[in-house]
Design a protein around this motif. Sequence first.
Motif, short mmCIF file in Angstrom:
data_model
loop_
_atom_site.label_atom_id
_atom_site.label_comp_id
_atom_site.label_asym_id
_atom_site.label_seq_id
_atom_site.Cartn_x
_atom_site.Cartn_y
_atom_site.Cartn_z
N HIS A 40 0.87 -1.48 0.01
CA HIS A 40 -0.05 -0.03 0.02
C HIS A 40 0.85 1.26 -0.12
O HIS A 40 0.42 2.27 -0.55
N LEU A 41 2.09 1.34 0.82
CA LEU A 41 2.82 2.32 0.68
C LEU A 41 3.36 2.74 -0.56
O LEU A 41 3.54 3.92 -0.83
N ARG A 42 3.80 1.58 -1.16
CA ARG A 42 4.36 1.94 -2.76
C ARG A 42 3.35 2.07 -3.72
O ARG A 42 3.64 2.46 -4.91
N LYS A 43 2.01 1.84 -3.49
CA LYS A 43 1.05 1.93 -4.18
C LYS A 43 1.26 1.03 -5.36
O LYS A 43 1.26 1.86 -6.64
N LEU A 44 1.54 0.05 -5.53
CA LEU A 44 1.93 -0.85 -6.47
C LEU A 44 0.76 -1.06 -7.26
O LEU A 44 -0.24 -1.38 -6.77
N GLU A 45 0.84 -1.01 -8.70
CA GLU A 45 -0.28 -1.55 -9.60
C GLU A 45 0.20 -2.71 -10.20
O GLU A 45 0.90 -2.61 -11.06
N VAL A 46 -0.43 -3.46 -9.86
CA VAL A 46 0.04 -5.14 -10.46
C VAL A 46 -1.35 -5.93 -10.51
O VAL A 46 -2.42 -5.52 -10.18
N THR A 47 -1.13 -6.96 -11.38
CA THR A 47 -2.41 -7.67 -11.82
C THR A 47 -2.47 -8.72 -10.57
O THR A 47 -1.45 -8.95 -9.81
N LEU A 48 -3.43 -9.47 -10.69
CA LEU A 48 -3.70 -10.51 -9.79
C LEU A 48 -2.74 -11.68 -9.80
O LEU A 48 -2.09 -12.10 -8.87
N SER A 49 -2.17 -11.89 -11.02
CA SER A 49 -1.12 -12.91 -11.16
C SER A 49 0.37 -12.44 -10.77
O SER A 49 0.93 -13.08 -10.24
N LYS A 50 0.47 -11.23 -11.01
CA LYS A 50 1.76 -10.51 -10.59
C LYS A 50 1.85 -10.61 -8.84
O LYS A 50 2.83 -10.89 -8.36
N LEU A 51 0.53 -10.21 -8.27
CA LEU A 51 0.61 -10.16 -6.81
C LEU A 51 0.81 -11.76 -6.45
O LEU A 51 1.49 -11.75 -5.39
N GLN A 52 0.28 -12.73 -7.00
CA GLN A 52 0.52 -14.15 -6.67
C GLN A 52 2.06 -14.45 -6.51
O GLN A 52 2.76 -14.94 -5.64
#
Length: 139
Positions: free
Chosen positions: A97-109
């Motif tokens: 949340h601090l980095r405000k990452l914008e990732v897809t669900l597969s990238k999050l996995q």
Amino acid sequence: MTLELQRFYEDYWPYEMCKGLMEKCDQRACQERYEIVRSLITTKMKDGESITTHLQRMKRYVDFLLKLNVKFDEELAIDIVLHSLSPCYDQFEMTYHLRKLEVTLSKLQGLLRTTENGLKGEAIESNPPPTVVPIMAIG
């Protein structure tokens, strides 16, 4: 069609029969959707469970919802997954949340699997093997 349904609809016109069957299906789908959404939202990662196993369970819920034509965006799915993680992933969640990452669900996995490997490494380092104390035998 079951025998019971055939008997029930035997005096109906085809249009009325289709309309009645659609209403029954809609009611069932609504109940199924409610149960799956409730399970998805209340699912928490179990102690000692691998992130892969947990994510597979979450994906099954999402797949069931997609079969019922429930549409929700990937951002919401990511929020639900993050909410379901065990407390040992709190640092990951805060960093995410601090980095405000914008990732897809597969990238999050992938990120979560990497984090899990790091957590396993920390657990090994922070828990050194017990030292063996020699015992003197008096005989």
